[in-house]
Scaffold this active site. Structure first.
Site: not given
Length: 579
Positions: A261, A434
């Site tokens: 990330d 997500d």
């Protein structure tokens, strides 16, 4: 700096027709010590001494470019005798055949008899596209061949939905096959003409050794350090196979993916970070920070810094990661074509990482602050040119799935998924979702597909549906992840990545019940993500679901679990893995 390994050797000519990530091939060839020159007109093909033709995307699109630019005729002539060195990769192999059912009515180069056909998911042991690491078996003109030898004892990387089948008419050309339901053509050879369905440039040391052998490596030539490493590693594997210590790979391996990330810290530097339920800031003792940060999270301290993206990615590649994924976690609010540091990360990573690279965050159409419009296809093209092999679409995929159902499940050709998969192939598009759990007492209460929860809800509920979110988990949408997966497969996605927000950072293991539900609903590969806390969690998700890959971030960044440890656990448990 110039490399001396191939001093005096003629340059390698690259036929780049503009589809997909060719940067990795350039980097591999240069790292082995060779100069690369591009084909710009038909005469460059005629004059080439060694020609490499890579490609992804559609058979018809590749042939259209070859014909329209006047390349097809000199290429046929170059290939005819089989005496001039040629290496075709993926589509570069498929166009050697006569035709493909992917593009009816389009003639191939016709060097090898036969047709290219689509994998039938009903006849394969796993999903389609056939994506990941598998072994090859040398046969016919491939037996005893030094160019293909490195790939005979190690895994090589595939990503394709169409394949050629060996038969009596083309038997003399078939140098290697791979099993996936039935045997398909892994490599062809016609004298000095070679072509592979797999991607050497994404096959680590094996692929580099294959390139080096094709380009004339070996005795009498000073090798670069990378070439020596590749040769030594593949030679060691061959010795272990000969001694019976290692079985040549045959099955498609389950993949272990390292995810990074990436976002800018408060000083503007790109760093690898990780949070719990997507909160990436440290806790702060500053009382003025009460009320949350600019992203809407509770913590207000500095962005958690776990390392530099390229250095960390290179470490994971050396440790055996099957793929590396970069997620630009602030991409939803930035202008990605102006995100020069993120593009630089890709360019630099592709110079030393020879396994697949995926990038996500901001893959969408947008109008920048100067009023210039860029389509999602243009954004994806820049990422591919910078070194990405796949792009990951997040929030835009939720909107596309909602529109798909609202429009009666009709394809419009207007979504980013459709446009990018049409141009670069289904295998180049990953949809990253997500989802959050929403508990219900009974599935009849909602129209969404429900999963039997492995842990009960706050009111003892035994069922839940997984609500898609957008903007990094900040906004819920009225569509379930199960329904989204079905929709994006229809739209042209090649993989689905399931980031379960409730499990993120918990170390409690992957949500196997949810992953199993989605993987059973689609024919494309599914990647499990969120919740890994130990090596056994990877074995568990592969044992309980049809997931093709499992992804982790924090446990690798913090060195709580090593990628090698995960691979050893999988192998000991009988899960096919690339060692």
């Amino acid at each position: 700096p110039p490399l001396c390994a191939a001093a005096g050797a003629p340059p390698v000519t690259l036929l780049d027709y503009g589809a997909g990530n060719v940067r990795s091939i350039r980097n591999a060839v240069k790292a082995l010590g060779y100069e690369v020159v591009d084909v710009t007109d038909p005469e460059d093909i005629s004059n080439a001494e060694r020609l490499i033709f890579p490609g992804v995307g559609a058979f018809g699109a590749a042939m259209d470019v070859l014909e329209s630019r006047g390349f097809a005729a000199p290429l046929r002539e170059y290939l005819a005798s089989g005496e001039r060195p040629f290496l075709g990769i993926c589509i570069g192999m498929q166009v050697l055949f006569e035709r493909s059912e992917e593009s009816p009515g389009v003639a191939g180069l016709g060097v090898v008899p036969g047709a290219v056909t689509r994998f039938d998911p009903r006849e394969t042991p796993g999903p389609v596209p056939h994506m990941g690491w598998s072994g090859i078996e040398l046969r016919g003109p491939g037996e005893g061949d030094s160019v293909l030898a490195p790939a005979s004892t190690r895994h090589v990387y595939y990503t394709h939905s169409f394949h050629a089948t060996p038969d009596e008419a083309n038997a003399k050309y078939i140098a290697a096959t791979t099993a996936y339901g039935g045997d398909f053509v892994a490599a062809v050879r016609h004298g000095e003409v070679y072509a592979t369905q797999f991607h050497p440039e994404k096959s680590g040391a094996v692929g580099l050794a294959l390139f080096d052998n094709f380009l004339g490596g070996g005795e009498g030539r000073k090798q670069t350090a990378l070439a020596r490493m590749a040769a030594e590693e593949t030679a060691l594997a061959a010795e272990r196979v000969a001694r019976g210590e290692l079985e040549p790979p045959r099955e498609l391996a389950r993949r272990v993916i390292a995810c990074l990330d990436v976002r800018a810290n408060d000083a503007g530097d790109l760093v690898v970070t990780k949070g719990d339920q997507y909160d990436v800031r440290e806790e702060s003792d500053d009382s003025e920070g009460e009320g949350g940060d600019a992203d809407g999270f509770a913590n207000t301290g500095s962005v958690r810094n776990l390392g530099r993206p390229v250095e960390l990615a290179a470490r994971y590649s050396r440790d055996g990661a099957d793929e590396v994924t970069f997620l630009n976690i602030t991409g939803f609010r930035d202008f990605p074509l102006k995100d020069t540091p993120m593009l630089d990360v890709l360019r630099l990573a592709s110079e030393e990482i020879f396994v697949p690279l995926c990038v996500g965050g901001g893959i969408r159409s947008f109008t920048d602050s100067d009023g210039k419009y860029s389509s999602a296809l243009e954004v994806a093209a820049e990422y591919f040119r910078s070194g990405a092999d796949k792009i990951s679409i997040g929030s835009d995929s939720v909107a596309a799935a909602e529109a798909y159902y609202a429009g009666g499940k009709q394809l419009t050709g207007e979504t980013a998924i459709e446009q990018i998969s049409e141009r670069y192939g289904r295998q180049a598009v990953v949809v990253s979702v997500d989802p959050r759990r929403v508990y219900v007492a009974d599935p009849s209460e909602v129209s969404h597909h429900c999963t039997k929860a492995d842990t009960p809800g706050p009111g003892g509920e035994e069922w839940c549906w997984f609500q898609c979110t957008v903007k990094g988990g900040r906004e819920g949408r009225p569509i379930g992840a199960y329904e989204l997966a079905v929709a994006v497969e229809a739209l042209g996605a090649g993989e689905v990545l399931l980031n379960c927000i409730d499990r993120d950072g918990t170390g409690a293991g992957f949500d196997c019940a949810f992953v199993a539900d989605v993987a059973a609903a689609v024919d494309i590969p599914v990647i499990a993500s969120s919740g890994a806390g130990c090596a056994a969690h990877f074995t568990e998700v592969f044992g309980k679901t049809r997931a093709s890959a499992a992804l982790a971030a924090g446990i690798f960044h913090r060195r709580e679990v090593g990628i090698g440890e995960v691979k050893e656990e999988l192998a000991a448990s009988g899960v096919p893995t690339r060692l």
